[in-house]
Scaffold this motif. Structure first.
Motif, mmCIF file in Angstrom:
data_model
loop_
_atom_site.group_PDB
_atom_site.id
_atom_site.type_symbol
_atom_site.label_atom_id
_atom_site.label_comp_id
_atom_site.label_asym_id
_atom_site.label_seq_id
_atom_site.Cartn_x
_atom_site.Cartn_y
_atom_site.Cartn_z
ATOM 1 N N LYS A 2 2.250 -51.926 10.391
ATOM 2 C CA LYS A 2 1.518 -53.323 11.116
ATOM 3 C C LYS A 2 2.606 -54.294 10.844
ATOM 4 O O LYS A 2 2.659 -54.468 9.392
ATOM 5 N N ALA A 32 1.263 -56.486 20.917
ATOM 6 C CA ALA A 32 0.675 -55.717 20.243
ATOM 7 C C ALA A 32 1.193 -54.318 19.937
ATOM 8 O O ALA A 32 1.188 -53.719 18.901
ATOM 9 N N SER A 35 3.532 -55.197 17.203
ATOM 10 C CA SER A 35 3.362 -55.492 15.978
ATOM 11 C C SER A 35 2.744 -54.427 15.246
ATOM 12 O O SER A 35 2.880 -54.033 14.030
ATOM 13 N N ASN A 36 2.632 -52.974 16.180
ATOM 14 C CA ASN A 36 2.102 -51.908 15.426
ATOM 15 C C ASN A 36 3.165 -50.991 14.915
ATOM 16 O O ASN A 36 3.080 -49.952 14.395
ATOM 17 N N ASN A 38 5.679 -49.644 16.457
ATOM 18 C CA ASN A 38 6.264 -48.389 17.505
ATOM 19 C C ASN A 38 7.498 -48.633 17.969
ATOM 20 O O ASN A 38 7.742 -50.017 18.236
#
Length: 115
Positions: A2, A32, A35-36, A38
């Protein structure tokens, strides 16, 4: 992993305040994903130069770009972004984002020296 998203200089806030709720939601969705930690498709993110990236959002036929860089475990949103009207990202927008990036790192370095 994160990542924390931070902004610098109020540029992003100024840009986002002029968008509709739906446009903001689209940009928030892509942030989002970013931020993860991925892997993100080049549809949403592209490296431009010198560690400068652009977040790419499209809503209702309009294309939006927000410049950012990575700083350790943070995503730094650097530039207010713009509504893209041409095929290629304008060089003057890239140059402005690079100046802001340099200012960010200069401020960060100065603050560390004061501590």
């Amino acid at each position: 992993m994160k990542r924390t998203i931070i902004t610098f200089g109020g540029y992003f806030e100024d840009f986002i305040s002029k968008l509709s709720e739906e446009e903001v939601n689209k940009i928030d969705y892509i942030l989002a994903l970013l931020s993860n930690g991925n892997r993100i498709s080049t549809k949403f993110m592209k490296h431009l130069q010198d560690g400068l990236f652009e977040l790419r959002a499209m809503y209702n036929g309009n294309i939006y770009r927000v410049f950012f860089c990575f700083d350790e475990d943070k995503i730094v949103v650097l530039f207010n972004g713009f509504q893209k009207k041409t095929q290629k990202t304008p060089q003057n927008e890239i140059n402005k984002a690079l100046r802001i990036k340099k200012e960010y790192y200069g401020t960060k370095h100065s603050n560390k020296e004061l501590q």
